[in-house]
Enzyme design. Structure first.
Site, PDB file in Angstrom:
ATOM      1  N   ARG A  26     -40.798 -14.237   0.907  1.00 48.36           N
ATOM      2  CA  ARG A  26     -39.441 -14.232   1.466  1.00 48.36           C
ATOM      3  C   ARG A  26     -39.074 -12.847   1.978  1.00 48.36           C
ATOM      4  O   ARG A  26     -38.459 -12.711   3.039  1.00 48.36           O
ATOM      5  CB  ARG A  26     -38.437 -14.695   0.412  1.00 48.36           C
ATOM      6  CG  ARG A  26     -37.037 -14.785   0.939  1.00 48.36           C
ATOM      7  CD  ARG A  26     -36.952 -15.860   2.015  1.00 48.36           C
ATOM      8  NE  ARG A  26     -35.632 -15.882   2.584  1.00 48.36           N
ATOM      9  CZ  ARG A  26     -35.374 -15.813   3.888  1.00 48.36           C
ATOM     10  NH1 ARG A  26     -36.334 -15.766   4.763  1.00 48.36           N
ATOM     11  NH2 ARG A  26     -34.143 -15.826   4.323  1.00 48.36           N
ATOM     12  N   CYS A  30     -38.026 -11.836   5.748  1.00 45.25           N
ATOM     13  CA  CYS A  30     -36.792 -11.107   6.062  1.00 45.25           C
ATOM     14  C   CYS A  30     -37.083  -9.885   6.924  1.00 45.25           C
ATOM     15  O   CYS A  30     -36.358  -9.615   7.882  1.00 45.25           O
ATOM     16  CB  CYS A  30     -36.080 -10.681   4.785  1.00 45.25           C
ATOM     17  SG  CYS A  30     -35.274 -12.024   3.924  1.00 45.25           S
TER      18      CYS A  30
END
Length: 69
Positions: A26, A30
């Site tokens: 993740r 990002c």
């Protein structure tokens, strides 16, 4: 908007991934999303960032496995 990045729901199932993913995955997504160059998987930078986020979330309720869009 960039959220506060509480790591309490990992591993997480993301609908866009159609799979479980780690906090490191993740974070990498990002960085790519804000057009930054992501670090290599398993790098010291990700490890230190994960440790910082985990320490900051100490005492919060774990919500794992989480589900997000």
């Amino acid at each position: 908007m960039i959220p506060q990045a509480h790591p309490t729901g990992y591993p997480i199932y993301r609908l866009e991934w159609q799979d479980l993913g780690s906090l490191q995955r993740r974070l990498r997504t990002c960085l790519t999303g804000v057009r930054a160059e992501p670090f290599a998987y398993g790098s010291a930078e990700y490890t230190l960032l994960e440790l910082f986020l985990m320490d900051r979330a100490r005492g919060m309720i774990l919500e794992t496995p989480g589900v997000r869009p």
